[in-house]
Each structure stands twice: as structure tokens, then as C-alpha cells.
Design a protein around this motif. Structure first.
Motif, PDB file in Angstrom:
ATOM      1  N   ARG A 388       7.787 -11.701 -13.657  1.00  0.00           N
ATOM      2  CA  ARG A 388       7.892 -12.593 -14.805  1.00  0.00           C
ATOM      3  C   ARG A 388       8.574 -11.890 -15.970  1.00  0.00           C
ATOM      4  O   ARG A 388       8.428 -10.682 -16.172  1.00  0.00           O
ATOM      5  N   GLU A 392       7.929 -15.742 -19.959  1.00  0.00           N
ATOM      6  CA  GLU A 392       7.182 -16.458 -18.938  1.00  0.00           C
ATOM      7  C   GLU A 392       5.727 -15.989 -18.890  1.00  0.00           C
ATOM      8  O   GLU A 392       4.822 -16.783 -18.660  1.00  0.00           O
ATOM      9  N   GLU A 393       5.530 -14.698 -19.128  1.00  0.00           N
ATOM     10  CA  GLU A 393       4.168 -14.164 -19.102  1.00  0.00           C
ATOM     11  C   GLU A 393       3.329 -14.729 -20.242  1.00  0.00           C
ATOM     12  O   GLU A 393       2.143 -15.031 -20.077  1.00  0.00           O
ATOM     13  N   ALA A 396       2.593 -18.544 -19.521  1.00  0.00           N
ATOM     14  CA  ALA A 396       1.857 -18.865 -18.297  1.00  0.00           C
ATOM     15  C   ALA A 396       0.399 -19.173 -18.614  1.00  0.00           C
ATOM     16  O   ALA A 396      -0.223 -18.548 -19.477  1.00  0.00           O
ATOM     17  N   ARG A 400      -0.745 -13.701 -13.056  1.00  0.00           N
ATOM     18  CA  ARG A 400       0.017 -13.788 -11.811  1.00  0.00           C
ATOM     19  C   ARG A 400      -0.860 -13.487 -10.593  1.00  0.00           C
ATOM     20  O   ARG A 400      -0.635 -14.027  -9.507  1.00  0.00           O
TER      21      ARG A 400
END
Length: 508
Positions: A388, A392-393, A396, A400
Motif C-alpha cells: 500500500r 492508501e494506508e 484503509a 492489511r
């Protein structure tokens, strides 16, 4: 001097894609037929029926088709020796082809999926369909649809034709007909036949006619081909797919887990096939049991693995043989045969979950093996998941590791519901006299899923989370080791750094 990377070939015309899709299905069916021929030859099935008729029947069963059997018409008439006395003679029992008198009839059905053949066909179909796209330019969606159309049209033509040839006459073993004769000479039934040991009546059971349902084979075969292509578009890695599909949200999220679980299943099935080959090699030394084991593993090796793994998830497997009694009905009940009660003692049933072969219950072995495989699958899936970006992290919703665990749990939970439906099998044989069912036998391997889907989800989620954590920890240790002074590998003095080739589709 480094050579420049070769440019990918042109995507090809629609007719080429259609032809390649058709060939992938045709070659898959040929491979399944070759494996079925080898398995039947190892089992000595040629003594029962021509192998040329049994091979298409076995391939049809591998895609979901069922088989029905009934008494051969030529063997349905009884001779005078068996019907000369008793009630049989009064009812017009005559010899040969008179067509009158009493005669035993047999009818039945068998439903079992030889998953080894299904696995081989799936692998050949997937490789033949997706592998040629690897070194080509990205195709347009229309070309992929043409490729799928060629595969489906070929399946719709080949599978019904194959099921149409899966019919013939099979000779029953003498041990089976002798058992029918002993049953026919007992109790009230012997009073009908004049006390003979089955006599001419059991000659109607010496051979049977078998056939396969072409309609069911075609429908389930098309469903199988469509499922392989759909899952392949989701799980295939070494291929080039149309951009809307390759970079779609569904494939980007599920490709790592789907490809990992598909690879794990392939390794397990290949292991069963390898054991079958070893048993076949041992059979060349003259060991008949080894030949039978090789033939069985070439047909139902993955079925046995499915029983083992799903037992560890909580699926209840039961193997049994049960006699069918008319319960006071029919001609046997009128003559008092239904009250004999001798059939209840011959019923057998075995709970495979509690079976212990090496001192350990089968369900415990299945749970241990399932957990081990799922931890390894979680590790591999985490390594295949794209890293990521910081954005994106932050956006989210879940970590993950948790996302990998949830996807593993969902996939394994669905598999725990579907696999018992594929691995089980059943056989039913009924014996009738003058159109009335006198009895019969049922045998099979049945499963009760229960809470196996929930158990599979929980175990897969925990194992996937643990495997993802192990992967993250190992990557962190490698990064720390690379940052230590003096640990970086030295390059030769004349070495040049060449830029790495990055594909436009990292998930394909």
C-alpha cells in the motif's frame, strides 16, 4: 552488453482467440480421457465392460454427469429350469425368449465425481486458455469474449457427444450374481421360484445396460468450464488480461488470496497424482494391490483429500451400506418375506471423523494439516499482495493483515460448503419382480456440513492473520539487516546497474 527486452506479440484476431479457446477445452477433455483410460486399465475394468465405453462414462461423471443402470433386455427372460415348478410355472414361465413368466429386473443409479480427472481437466483448460496471452499485447475485452465463446461452444458440442457414447452393456461379477441367487432362494421368495438357487431368475441380473444423462452432462459441463474461466480471470497471475479486468477492484483485492488457494489445491492434487504414479510403478513389479491403489488414486485421490481436510473443519462424513426392504409392501411382503428382519444386521455404517488409523482421530489429523496449509497460504498471500501507498494506508478501513485474514476466511468458508458436495458419492441398486421392488442396496459416502463453514472461516482467518504477520516480520528483519553497516553485498567493479523491467499490470 545487455539485450533489449523483446516486444510482446500482437494480440491476434478474434478467430485466433476463438480457436485457442476451443482447443483448450478439446485438449482438456483428451487429457481427462487418457487419465481415465489409465485408471480403468489399472483397475482391470475391461473384464466388466469395454474400456472404450467406460472412458466416456468416467469423463462425463468427472464434469458432474450421473449414470443409470438397468437389466439388459436380452437377459431379462428366464429359462424353464428355474421356473418349471412353484408359482413361476403357474404364471406362465416359459423358456428362452417367450417373454412371459417371472423375471428379475435390476435398476440403479450412481453419482460420484472422480476429482482427479476434474483437476487434470481444470489445469489443462486454465493453462491452455490463459498462458498463450502472457507474451502478447493486452487484448481488448472483445477478444477475451471471443476466447470464452470458443471454449463454451466447444464444451457444448463435445460433452453431450461424449455422454452419448457413454452407454453399453456391463457384465456383473460372479460374486454379485451368486449373492443375488442366495437372496432369491431364501424365505418366501424361494416358494415363488420352486426352491431353486435363483435359477433362471438371476440370469436376468448377469448383465446390465448403463448410460449417461447427456443433458445433465452438458449443463454441468458448461457450468464447470464457465467457473474455471471466471475463477481464472480472478486468480491467474502469469497472463495478460484486458485493462478493465486486470486493474479492476475485484481482481486487485482478491487475486493474491485466490491464486494462493488455487496453488495450494493444485499442490495437494499433484501430490495425490504423484503417489498414484509411484503405486503404478510398484504395480509393474507384479503387485496387484499396488495397481488397484494407483487406479483408485487416479480417479478419487482429491476426493480422499477433501474428506480429510473438511473433517478437520467439522464436516461429518459417513460411509455406509444399507439394504432396502419393502417394509411389508409388494409381493415379498404379501408372502411374509418382509418380516424376516434379516436385513437390519447387514447394514454397516462408519463415522470417518472418529476413525483412527495411526492412533490419532482423523478429524485431528485433518485439523492439523488444514491449519498448517492455511498458515503457509496466508504467508504466500501476504507476499503477493501489493504494498500500500501511504495514502492508501491512511484511507484503509482495516489493517492489511486483517484484510488478508478476512478474505482467506471467506474463501475457505465457501470451499467448506462446496467441497463436500463434490467429494461425496452414492450408489443405489434395486431389484424388482414383475414391476414390484423386492429390495435392494444403497451404498455411499455422505457428508453433513453443520458448522464447517463457520469453523473454516474462523480457522482460515486466524491462520491467514498469523501467516501475514510472519511475512511482515521477516520483511522487517531483512530491512534491518540491510541497514546495518558492512552488510550490503558488494558488486563487482565492472558491473553495471540495469533498470528492472516493470510490467504495466503488476497483478497479472
Amino acid at each position: 552488453m545487455s539485450s533489449a527486452p523483446s516486444r510482446p506479440a500482437a494480440p491476434g484476431s478474434p478467430w485466433r482467440h476463438t480457436l485457442e479457446g476451443a482447443l483448450s477445452v478439446a485438449i482438456a477433455v483428451l487429457v481427462m480421457a487418457a487419465a481415465a483410460w489409465a485408471a480403468l486399465a489399472a483397475l482391470g475394468a475391461g473384464a466388466i465392460a469395454p474400456v472404450a465405453r467406460l472412458v466416456p462414462m468416467t469423463v462425463s461423471m468427472a464434469v458432474g454427469g450421473g449414470v443409470t443402470v438397468e437389466s439388459a433386455p436380452s437377459a431379462g427372460a428366464a429359462d424353464d429350469g428355474g421356473l418349471g415348478g412353484g408359482l413361476g410355472g403357474l404364471l406362465g414361465g416359459s423358456g428362452g425368449g417367450g417373454g412371459g413368466g417371472l423375471s428379475l429386473g435390476l435398476s440403479g443409479a450412481a453419482a460420484v465425481t472422480p476429482l482427479t480427472l476434474t483437476f487434470l481437466g481444470t489445469v489443462v483448460l486454465a493453462v491452455g486458455f490463459f498462458r498463450p496471452l502472457r507474451r502478447r499485447q493486452r487484448p481488448a475485452p472483445a477478444l477475451l469474449w471471443a476466447r470464452c465463446g470458443g471454449a463454451l461452444v466447444t464444451a457444448a458440442a463435445v460433452l453431450p457427444a461424449l455422454a452419448g457414447t457413454a452407454r453399453g452393456t456391463a457384465r456383473l461379477p460372479e460374486s454379485v450374481t451368486e449373492r443375488f441367487g442366495r437372496g432369491a432362494s431364501s424365505g418366501a421368495f424361494s416358494r415363488i421360484t420352486g426352491g431353486s438357487e435363483g435359477g433362471g431368475l438371476t440370469k436376468g441380473l448377469s448383465s446390465v445396460v448403463f448410460e449417461t444423462d447427456a443433458v445433465a452432462t452438458a449443463f454441468l459441463g458448461l457450468l464447470w468450464v464457465g467457473a474455471v474461466l471466471a475463477l481464472g480471470c480472478l486468480a491467474a497471475r502469469h497472463t495478460t488480461l484486458p485493462r478493465p479486468l486486470a486493474l479492476g477492484r475485484l481482481r486487485r483485492k482478491w487475486n493474491a488470496v485466490a491464486s494462493t488457494l488455487a496453488g495450494t489445491a493444485a499442490v495437494l492434487c499433484c501430490s495425490a497424482s504423484a503417489v498414484a504414479l509411484l503405486a503404478g510403478a510398484a504395480a509393474l513389479t507384479g503387485r496387484e494391490r499396488a495397481a488397484e491403489a494407483a487406479g483408485l488414486l487416479l480417479l478419487i485421490g482429491p476426493n480422499l483429500l477433501g474428506v480429510l481436510l473438511t473433517t478437520g473443519l467439522g464436516t461429518s462424513w459417513e460411509a455406509g451400506v444399507h439394504r432396502i426392504q419393502p417394509d411389508g409392501g409388494g409381493m415379498l411382503g404379501m408372502l411374509g418375506g418382509g418380516a424376516q428382519g434379516g436385513g437390519e444386521g447387514t447394514d454397516t455404517s462408519v463415522d470417518l471423523g472418529g476413525w483412527s488409523g495411526v492412533g490419532v482421530p482423523l478429524w485431528l489429523l485433518g485439523m492439523f494439516l488444514t491449519l498448517l496449509l492455511l498458515v503457509v497460504a496466508g504467508y504466500v498471500a501476504a507476499s503477493r499482495t501489493p504494498t500500500r501507498t501511504p495514502r492508501e494506508e491512511s484511507d484503509a478501513l482495516l489493517d492489511r493483515h486483517v484484510e488478508t485474514a478476512l478474505r482467506m476466511g471467506i474463501a475457505v468458508g465457501v470451499t467448506a460448503l462446496v467441497l463436500p458436495l463434490l467429494a461425496r458419492g452414492s450408489l443405489r441398486i434395486g431389484i424388482s419382480l414383475m414391476g414390484n421392488e423386492m429390495g435392494g442396496v444403497t451404498a455411499g459416502l455422505d457428508a453433513t456440513s453443520g458448522l464447517s463453514a463457520l469453523t473454516g472461516f474462523v480457522l482460515a482467518a486466524l491462520a491467514g492473520y498469523g501467516g501475514s504477520r510472519l511475512r511482515s516480520r521477516r520483511v522487517r528483519r531483512r530491512g534491518l539487516a540491510a541497514q546495518r553497516p558492512g552488510t550490503a553485498p558488494r558488486r563487482p567493479a565492472g558491473a553495471r546497474s540495469t533498470p528492472s523491467r516493470v510490467t504495466s499490470d503488476p497483478t497479472s
